[in-house]
Design an enzyme around this catalytic site. Structure first.
Site, PDB file in Angstrom:
ATOM      1  N   GLY A 254       1.143  -2.740  16.076  1.00 25.01           N
ATOM      2  CA  GLY A 254       1.629  -1.656  15.377  1.00 25.01           C
ATOM      3  C   GLY A 254       3.088  -1.609  15.993  1.00 25.01           C
ATOM      4  O   GLY A 254       3.977  -0.985  15.489  1.00 25.01           O
TER       5      GLY A 254
ATOM      6  N   ASP B 281      -4.451  -2.262  12.108  1.00 22.17           N
ATOM      7  CA  ASP B 281      -4.519  -1.945  10.821  1.00 22.17           C
ATOM      8  C   ASP B 281      -4.730  -3.306   9.887  1.00 22.17           C
ATOM      9  O   ASP B 281      -3.778  -3.816   9.916  1.00 22.17           O
ATOM     10  CB  ASP B 281      -3.527  -1.162  10.093  1.00 22.17           C
ATOM     11  CG  ASP B 281      -3.910  -0.776   8.561  1.00 22.17           C
ATOM     12  OD1 ASP B 281      -4.818  -1.164   8.247  1.00 22.17           O
ATOM     13  OD2 ASP B 281      -2.896  -0.292   7.934  1.00 22.17           O
ATOM     14  N   MET B 282      -5.813  -3.629   9.822  1.00 24.03           N
ATOM     15  CA  MET B 282      -6.177  -5.187   9.131  1.00 24.03           C
ATOM     16  C   MET B 282      -7.406  -4.988   8.232  1.00 24.03           C
ATOM     17  O   MET B 282      -8.286  -4.240   8.359  1.00 24.03           O
ATOM     18  CB  MET B 282      -6.507  -6.105  10.215  1.00 24.03           C
ATOM     19  CG  MET B 282      -7.831  -6.069  10.985  1.00 24.03           C
ATOM     20  SD  MET B 282      -8.102  -7.298  12.199  1.00 24.03           S
ATOM     21  CE  MET B 282      -9.971  -7.096  12.577  1.00 24.03           C
TER      22      MET B 282
ATOM     23  N   TRP C 280     -16.711 -17.630   8.633  1.00 20.16           N
ATOM     24  CA  TRP C 280     -18.253 -16.901   8.711  1.00 20.16           C
ATOM     25  C   TRP C 280     -17.873 -15.672   9.768  1.00 20.16           C
ATOM     26  O   TRP C 280     -18.911 -14.841   9.557  1.00 20.16           O
ATOM     27  CB  TRP C 280     -19.087 -18.001   9.347  1.00 20.16           C
ATOM     28  CG  TRP C 280     -18.516 -18.630  10.479  1.00 20.16           C
ATOM     29  CD1 TRP C 280     -19.027 -18.311  11.713  1.00 20.16           C
ATOM     30  CD2 TRP C 280     -18.204 -19.855  10.700  1.00 20.16           C
ATOM     31  NE1 TRP C 280     -18.653 -19.335  12.672  1.00 20.16           N
ATOM     32  CE2 TRP C 280     -17.844 -20.077  12.107  1.00 20.16           C
ATOM     33  CE3 TRP C 280     -17.554 -20.780   9.575  1.00 20.16           C
ATOM     34  CZ2 TRP C 280     -17.161 -21.348  12.450  1.00 20.16           C
ATOM     35  CZ3 TRP C 280     -16.730 -21.757  10.230  1.00 20.16           C
ATOM     36  CH2 TRP C 280     -16.589 -22.106  11.609  1.00 20.16           C
TER      37      TRP C 280
ATOM     38  N   HIS D 190       0.816  -1.105   0.089  1.00 20.61           N
ATOM     39  CA  HIS D 190       0.130  -0.348  -0.031  1.00 20.61           C
ATOM     40  C   HIS D 190       0.722   1.313  -0.007  1.00 20.61           C
ATOM     41  O   HIS D 190       0.469   2.208   0.289  1.00 20.61           O
ATOM     42  CB  HIS D 190      -0.956  -0.065   1.265  1.00 20.61           C
ATOM     43  CG  HIS D 190      -2.042  -1.050   1.155  1.00 20.61           C
ATOM     44  ND1 HIS D 190      -1.656  -2.345   1.230  1.00 20.61           N
ATOM     45  CD2 HIS D 190      -3.361  -0.956   1.084  1.00 20.61           C
ATOM     46  CE1 HIS D 190      -2.873  -3.085   1.174  1.00 20.61           C
ATOM     47  NE2 HIS D 190      -3.847  -2.356   1.104  1.00 20.61           N
TER      48      HIS D 190
END
Length: 334
Positions: free
Chosen positions: A304, A173-174, A225, A44
């Protein structure tokens, strides 16, 4: 190859000026892409730059547009991104949510008609630097099947939580997929298999082969699920709060654009117990660290912590960057 952060920022700044961004916006974009790469999130960061430029060229990203406030409801606001660059829009809305939190104790900005914000942790870090807790999320194009389904109908809808801390911020952050597709493509670029299954191949079998997963782009939800349900709920929240497009509507477009995002910030100083907060957070971190690893020599990290170590190492030794990606960036900037 390894590139210094200053060299990357300089090259990207020149590149974004070439694409008609103002000096201020070109600097923000260059800094953000470099910071993500410094933290080890090449998927990213630098790897995403050519695709960002492609979106400018096909008209999905409007260089001169940026987010503007559309509606106000006290400490809650709706903004319209006008299809501007995701990084610029997300930075503006994070800063506004921080302002509202400082004023009201809590601030929420819901953003519609925007573009990919790149690394969501960037904005969690911004909030934490300002002393705020943050909860941030975005919807995406459909790239995962709802649990039990055959075709993609839900997004990997990244979810971020940050908590300020003097010794180092906590930044979760996922993606709601086991691996973000940027990460899958990063493994594909490096010719490596994923460490765990990350999606389904063309034969509806779970696979750790990036080449096979990207054929149909059917990612595996985290928690099976449970991740599927979480993805649906986050899409609903982002769509309702922003009055924007859902994953369904985004999937009808030729490109992933017009997404909906939420920026929620909380100012913890309103509670007036800073020392207690500090002790409680460090208590949890100490308890988590103090466990015997399954594999001798391994270390347990809080969210982090690993990326902070990676950034420190990359500042010293330069950032590892794909030769082909860097050559493409240099060719674009020349």
């Amino acid at each position: 190859m390894r590139i210094s952060s200053q060299e990357m920022q300089d090259v990207l700044y020149k590149l974004f000026l070439k694409y008609k961004f103002s000096e201020e916006k070109a600097r923000l974009l260059a800094t953000t892409y470099t910071e993500s790469t410094l933290s080890g999130v090449n998927s990213h960061g630098i790897n995403r730059v050519p695709l960002f430029l492609e979106y400018i060229e096909n008209g999905s990203v409007k260089v001169d547009s940026e987010a503007q406030k559309a509606e106000t409801f006290g400490s809650i606001e709706r903004w319209d991104g006008h299809f501007g660059p995701g990084i610029i829009n997300a930075t503006k809305c994070t800063n506004r949510a921080i302002e509202l939190a400082k004023q009201h104790g809590l601030g929420l900005v819901a953003l519609r008609n925007t573009n990919h914000w790149m690394r969501g942790g960037t904005y969690g870090q911004m909030a934490a630097d300002a002393g705020c807790i943050s909860i941030l999320f975005t919807n995406t194009q459909p790239n995962m099947p709802p649990w039990g389904g055959k075709d993609s109908r839900i997004g990997n809808n990244p979810f971020i939580v940050s908590i300020p801390r003097e010794e180092g911020h906590i930044v979760l952050d996922m993606a709601i997929s086991q691996f973000a597709f940027g990460k899958i493509n990063d493994y594909k670029l490096r010719g490596k298999k994923l460490p765990f299954p990350g999606g389904w191949d063309a034969d509806d079998e779970l696979s750790n082969d990036p080449e096979k997963i990207t054929v149909k782009e059917r990612g595996l939800p985290i928690g099976y699920w449970k991740g599927s349900a979480l993805s649906i709920v986050l899409d609903m929240l982002a769509t309702l709060l922003a009055a924007g497009d859902s994953t369904y509507k985004i999937g009808l477009k030729d490109y992933e654009t017009g997404i909906s995002q939420v920026f929620l910030c909380i100012d913890p100083t309103v509670f007036g117990d800073k020392e207690l907060q500090h002790r409680l957070i460090n208590e949890i971190i100490a308890y988590t660290h103090d466990v015997e690893p399954m594999k001798p020599g391994d270390k347990i990290y809080y969210p982090g912590e690993r990326s902070a170590h990676t950034k420190e190492e990359n500042m010293k030794h330069g950032m590892p960057v794909s030769d082909s990606v860097w050559k493409k960036i240099l060719a674009l900037s020349s």
